[in-house]
Design a protein around this motif. Sequence first.
Motif, PDB file in Angstrom:
ATOM      1  N   ARG A  56       0.831  -1.190  -0.264  1.00  0.00           N
ATOM      2  CA  ARG A  56       0.042  -0.016  -0.029  1.00  0.00           C
ATOM      3  C   ARG A  56       1.167   1.225   0.006  1.00  0.00           C
ATOM      4  NH1 ARG A  56      -3.390  -3.347   3.745  1.00  0.00           N
ATOM      5  NH2 ARG A  56      -1.475  -2.805   5.351  1.00  0.00           N
ATOM      6  N   GLN A  57       0.352   2.118  -0.755  1.00  0.00           N
ATOM      7  CA  GLN A  57       1.028   3.588  -0.702  1.00  0.00           C
ATOM      8  C   GLN A  57       0.044   4.536  -0.343  1.00  0.00           C
ATOM      9  OE1 GLN A  57       4.310   3.927  -1.445  1.00  0.00           O
ATOM     10  NE2 GLN A  57       4.463   1.639  -1.727  1.00  0.00           N
ATOM     11  N   ILE A  58      -0.190   4.854   0.955  1.00  0.00           N
ATOM     12  CA  ILE A  58      -1.356   5.740   1.463  1.00  0.00           C
ATOM     13  C   ILE A  58      -1.012   7.254   1.219  1.00  0.00           C
ATOM     14  CG2 ILE A  58      -2.917   6.209   3.612  1.00  0.00           C
ATOM     15  CD1 ILE A  58      -2.953   3.268   2.534  1.00  0.00           C
ATOM     16  N   CYS A  59      -1.935   7.823   0.476  1.00  0.00           N
ATOM     17  CA  CYS A  59      -1.949   9.069   0.208  1.00  0.00           C
ATOM     18  C   CYS A  59      -2.735  10.058   1.117  1.00  0.00           C
ATOM     19  CB  CYS A  59      -1.994   9.507  -1.335  1.00  0.00           C
ATOM     20  SG  CYS A  59      -3.592   9.153  -1.978  1.00  0.00           S
ATOM     21  N   ARG A  60      -3.845   9.500   1.671  1.00  0.00           N
ATOM     22  CA  ARG A  60      -4.763  10.493   2.477  1.00  0.00           C
ATOM     23  C   ARG A  60      -5.450   9.451   3.181  1.00  0.00           C
ATOM     24  NH1 ARG A  60      -6.827  14.050   4.557  1.00  0.00           N
ATOM     25  NH2 ARG A  60      -7.978  15.902   3.714  1.00  0.00           N
ATOM     26  N   VAL A  61      -5.682  10.077   4.507  1.00  0.00           N
ATOM     27  CA  VAL A  61      -6.635   9.531   5.369  1.00  0.00           C
ATOM     28  C   VAL A  61      -7.784  10.489   5.713  1.00  0.00           C
ATOM     29  CG1 VAL A  61      -7.178   8.724   7.814  1.00  0.00           C
ATOM     30  CG2 VAL A  61      -5.021   8.202   6.513  1.00  0.00           C
ATOM     31  N   TYR A  62      -9.111  10.212   5.391  1.00  0.00           N
ATOM     32  CA  TYR A  62     -10.214  11.037   5.610  1.00  0.00           C
ATOM     33  C   TYR A  62     -10.914  10.674   7.020  1.00  0.00           C
ATOM     34  CZ  TYR A  62      -9.577  12.016   0.428  1.00  0.00           C
ATOM     35  OH  TYR A  62      -9.110  12.407  -0.547  1.00  0.00           O
ATOM     36  N   ARG A  63     -11.285  11.710   7.618  1.00  0.00           N
ATOM     37  CA  ARG A  63     -11.941  11.662   8.813  1.00  0.00           C
ATOM     38  C   ARG A  63     -13.402  12.477   9.000  1.00  0.00           C
ATOM     39  NH1 ARG A  63      -7.929  16.452  11.723  1.00  0.00           N
ATOM     40  NH2 ARG A  63      -7.913  17.715   9.864  1.00  0.00           N
ATOM     41  N   PRO A  64     -14.158  12.308   9.858  1.00  0.00           N
ATOM     42  CA  PRO A  64     -15.489  12.885   9.941  1.00  0.00           C
ATOM     43  C   PRO A  64     -15.225  14.501   9.720  1.00  0.00           C
ATOM     44  CG  PRO A  64     -15.252  11.480  11.665  1.00  0.00           C
ATOM     45  CD  PRO A  64     -13.896  11.490  11.075  1.00  0.00           C
ATOM     46  N   GLY A  65     -16.214  14.789   8.604  1.00  0.00           N
ATOM     47  CA  GLY A  65     -16.439  16.111   8.119  1.00  0.00           C
ATOM     48  C   GLY A  65     -15.575  16.262   6.875  1.00  0.00           C
ATOM     49  N   TYR A 129      -1.336  19.994   4.780  1.00  0.00           N
ATOM     50  CA  TYR A 129      -1.109  19.632   6.308  1.00  0.00           C
ATOM     51  C   TYR A 129      -0.770  18.275   6.134  1.00  0.00           C
ATOM     52  CZ  TYR A 129      -2.483  24.475   7.839  1.00  0.00           C
ATOM     53  OH  TYR A 129      -2.305  25.713   7.746  1.00  0.00           O
ATOM     54  N   TRP A 130      -1.424  17.409   5.744  1.00  0.00           N
ATOM     55  CA  TRP A 130      -1.428  16.241   5.993  1.00  0.00           C
ATOM     56  C   TRP A 130       0.120  15.632   5.508  1.00  0.00           C
ATOM     57  CZ3 TRP A 130      -3.036  11.791   8.035  1.00  0.00           C
ATOM     58  CH2 TRP A 130      -2.565  10.310   7.463  1.00  0.00           C
ATOM     59  N   LYS A 131       0.613  16.229   4.358  1.00  0.00           N
ATOM     60  CA  LYS A 131       1.966  15.709   3.727  1.00  0.00           C
ATOM     61  C   LYS A 131       2.953  16.446   4.695  1.00  0.00           C
ATOM     62  CE  LYS A 131       5.222  14.297   1.145  1.00  0.00           C
ATOM     63  NZ  LYS A 131       5.208  12.802   0.896  1.00  0.00           N
ATOM     64  N   SER A 136       7.586  13.930   7.513  1.00  0.00           N
ATOM     65  CA  SER A 136       8.801  14.028   8.116  1.00  0.00           C
ATOM     66  C   SER A 136       8.945  13.642   9.542  1.00  0.00           C
ATOM     67  CB  SER A 136       9.143  15.584   7.678  1.00  0.00           C
ATOM     68  OG  SER A 136       8.406  16.421   8.488  1.00  0.00           O
ATOM     69  N   GLY A 137      10.206  13.479  10.146  1.00  0.00           N
ATOM     70  CA  GLY A 137      10.332  13.380  11.483  1.00  0.00           C
ATOM     71  C   GLY A 137      10.511  11.861  11.692  1.00  0.00           C
ATOM     72  N   PRO A 138      10.867  11.690  13.058  1.00  0.00           N
ATOM     73  CA  PRO A 138      11.176  10.334  13.338  1.00  0.00           C
ATOM     74  C   PRO A 138       9.814   9.511  13.461  1.00  0.00           C
ATOM     75  CG  PRO A 138      11.450  11.782  15.157  1.00  0.00           C
ATOM     76  CD  PRO A 138      11.251  12.577  14.165  1.00  0.00           C
ATOM     77  N   ALA A 139       9.656   8.142  13.670  1.00  0.00           N
ATOM     78  CA  ALA A 139       8.407   7.382  13.721  1.00  0.00           C
ATOM     79  C   ALA A 139       7.454   7.569  14.651  1.00  0.00           C
ATOM     80  CB  ALA A 139       8.942   5.865  13.649  1.00  0.00           C
ATOM     81  N   ILE A 167       0.446   3.666   6.661  1.00  0.00           N
ATOM     82  CA  ILE A 167       0.152   5.341   6.448  1.00  0.00           C
ATOM     83  C   ILE A 167       1.307   6.067   6.899  1.00  0.00           C
ATOM     84  CG2 ILE A 167      -1.314   6.834   7.767  1.00  0.00           C
ATOM     85  CD1 ILE A 167      -3.473   4.732   8.134  1.00  0.00           C
ATOM     86  N   VAL A 168       2.193   5.873   7.823  1.00  0.00           N
ATOM     87  CA  VAL A 168       3.159   6.752   8.006  1.00  0.00           C
ATOM     88  C   VAL A 168       4.676   6.333   7.718  1.00  0.00           C
ATOM     89  CG1 VAL A 168       1.833   7.478  10.080  1.00  0.00           C
ATOM     90  CG2 VAL A 168       3.558   5.718  10.492  1.00  0.00           C
ATOM     91  N   SER A 169       4.546   5.342   6.673  1.00  0.00           N
ATOM     92  CA  SER A 169       5.744   4.585   6.155  1.00  0.00           C
ATOM     93  C   SER A 169       6.693   4.242   7.004  1.00  0.00           C
ATOM     94  CB  SER A 169       6.439   5.950   5.200  1.00  0.00           C
ATOM     95  OG  SER A 169       5.305   6.322   4.385  1.00  0.00           O
TER      96      SER A 169
END
Length: 219
Positions: A56-65, A129-131, A136-139, A167-169
């Motif tokens: 899987r290569q996840i590019c987005r997670v959608y949430r309520p709203g 914002y998601w990207k 970036s950053g540690p796990a 999701i977070v690679s």
Amino acid sequence: MNTSDALRQILTYADDKPLLIPANTFLEPEQEHLANAYIVEQGLIIQGYYNRSGDRQICRVYRPGDVFGLESLDGGLLKNSPPLVSETLSDCQVMRLPLTRLRQQQSSSLSLAQVISHLLSREVIASHYWKINIGSGPAISRICRFLLWVAHRDRCIVPPRDKLGSIVSVTTETASRTIANLRRQGCLLPFEYPQRDHMRIDRSELLRHAGEFWDDRAA
């Protein structure tokens, strides 16, 4: 126009009843591009690409709203773009917006065109914002930013570790170890809820681990 007004207006073009979709279900798997847009009311939906090896290569997670699928109104992705699939990450409730209905009304309704433009612009900002949060950053920072992104008040959905890793690679093992550490530290706590994937959060502690966290809904 604000987002609440835009959602109220576009909801008038949705089907009468919400769809209840169990976890791990693909939306419109037979379609190359979505034939409907969706408003997420409950649960989480991931969108991404499955390569030939099944990764899987996840590019987005959608949430309520969130509203997704409106980009297909004018033909969707470019011809040579990888096909994106949408899958429920948890049990979901969504409202379906048939794109044919929106296309029929869009040309003659200035207000609907403005609503669609607003929601598409909002999605561009949210994607940025998601990207930034996940790219970036540690796990531990990326995982905490994800948990803050999907949190509602004092609770969040913690996905299966293999999907969280996608999701977070990070690897499934890293995702499992990080969630276990967060539970030991009291950042994630059991929640009195039927679904085991729901947990209470200590927001201040997650923010401490996350470092910088960006959310368009806080703007």
